[in-house]
Design an enzyme around this catalytic site. Structure first.
Site, PDB file in Angstrom:
ATOM      1  CB  ALA A 160      -0.915   0.010   1.217  1.00  0.00           C
ATOM      2  N   GLY A 211       0.810  -5.412   0.964  1.00  0.00           N
ATOM      3  CA  GLY A 211      -0.189  -5.622  -0.078  1.00  0.00           C
ATOM      4  C   GLY A 211       0.380  -6.189  -1.357  1.00  0.00           C
ATOM      5  CD  GLU A 271      -2.461  -8.228   2.493  1.00  0.00           C
ATOM      6  OE1 GLU A 271      -3.275  -8.572   3.357  1.00  0.00           O
ATOM      7  OE2 GLU A 271      -2.224  -7.022   2.224  1.00  0.00           O
ATOM      8  CD  GLU A 280       0.890  -5.492   5.800  1.00  0.00           C
ATOM      9  OE1 GLU A 280       0.438  -5.591   4.645  1.00  0.00           O
ATOM     10  OE2 GLU A 280       1.660  -6.349   6.297  1.00  0.00           O
TER      11      GLU A 280
END
Length: 263
Positions: free
Chosen positions: A69, A114, A117, A137
């Site tokens: 992100a 992310g 992910e 994170e």
């Protein structure tokens, strides 16, 4: 931009029956609202094209698959922004996981947060030997909100999922292979070729059979995975009521160690 992708941050090239998607958001191929919404639409467009049997997703450049992100989105600590972005992450990678055909992550460098992910949402992962994978994170007062806690655990088991998520352990490609986090490791600079070759094998199968088989392989986890994904996003949003979220993200931008408030 192509007929498939609504954003320049996701480039698409059709090679025979394979869609090659390149995450292209300089300089670390981070995800933002535009690219996440774009991924959801892109997968829908690929699903609608019956001539596309597989997709390969990789990162532009040689260093990053994706660093995750864009943390600038969370610097304000705005809970409404977190809710919107968390939902967009979920929708994007759940769409990717539910792609009709076979999805292959060609991990050409760092796959963080992310970024990892995104790879976890794919059916198969191939990594270059220099690649490193992490879900960091918690280091910035956040949590993996796009399937990380659920899909990583399903792949490597709870022990290693806890080491990676709770202890912030970064995994090199050879270790990722031994854990089952990736299915293959290849030399640097060759992952795109390897992934496209594997994707080409899909075309030797009946596309209808492949779709049915994938549905059946996914079936056992459908009982629990949706609940876990929903709770993951709820917990992510709840972090924006904490002092640690603000401290973590701001410490990252100020290039200092966070001073956790535990509140």
């Amino acid at each position: 931009m192509s007929n498939y992708s609504p954003t320049e941050k996701l480039k698409v090239e059709i090679i025979d029956h394979t869609a090659l998607i390149t995450i292209d958001n300089p300089g670390a191929n981070t995800w933002d609202a535009e690219s996440l919404s774009g991924m959801r639409e892109l997968v829908a467009n690929l699903n609608a094209d019956k001539n596309v049997y597989s997709l390969v997703i990789t990162g532009a450049g040689e260093k990053f698959f994706s660093a995750g992100a864009d943390l600038k989105m969370f610097a304000s600590g705005d809970k409404a922004v977190a809710q919107d972005i968390g939902l967009k992450f979920g929708q994007a990678f759940e769409a990717l996981a539910d792609f009709r055909g076979v999805s292959i992550a060609a991990i050409n460098g760092f796959a963080m947060g992310g970024g990892l992910e995104c790879a976890l949402a794919c059916d198969i992962r191939i990594a270059e030997s220099h690649a490193q994978l992490a879900l960091p994170e918690a280091k910035v007062g956040l949590l993996p909100c796009a399937g990380g806690t659920q899909r990583l655990t399903a792949l490597v088991g709870p022990g290693w999922a806890k080491r990676i998520i709770l202890c912030g352990e970064r995994i090199k490609a050879d270790k990722a292979l031994s854990l089952g986090l990736v299915e293959e490791v290849v030399d640097s600079g060759t992952v795109k070729t390897a992934a496209l070759a594997l994707a080409a094998q899909v075309a030797q199968q009946s596309p209808v059979s492949v779709t049915f088989c994938k549905e059946l392989i996914h079936k056992p986890r459908e009982a629990v995975m949706p609940q876990g994904l929903l709770l993951e996003r709820e917990r992510f949003i709840q972090l924006f009521d904490t002092l640690d979220q603000k401290e973590g993200v701001n410490a990252f931008f100020e290039k200092r160690s966070p001073e956790w408030k535990n509140a």
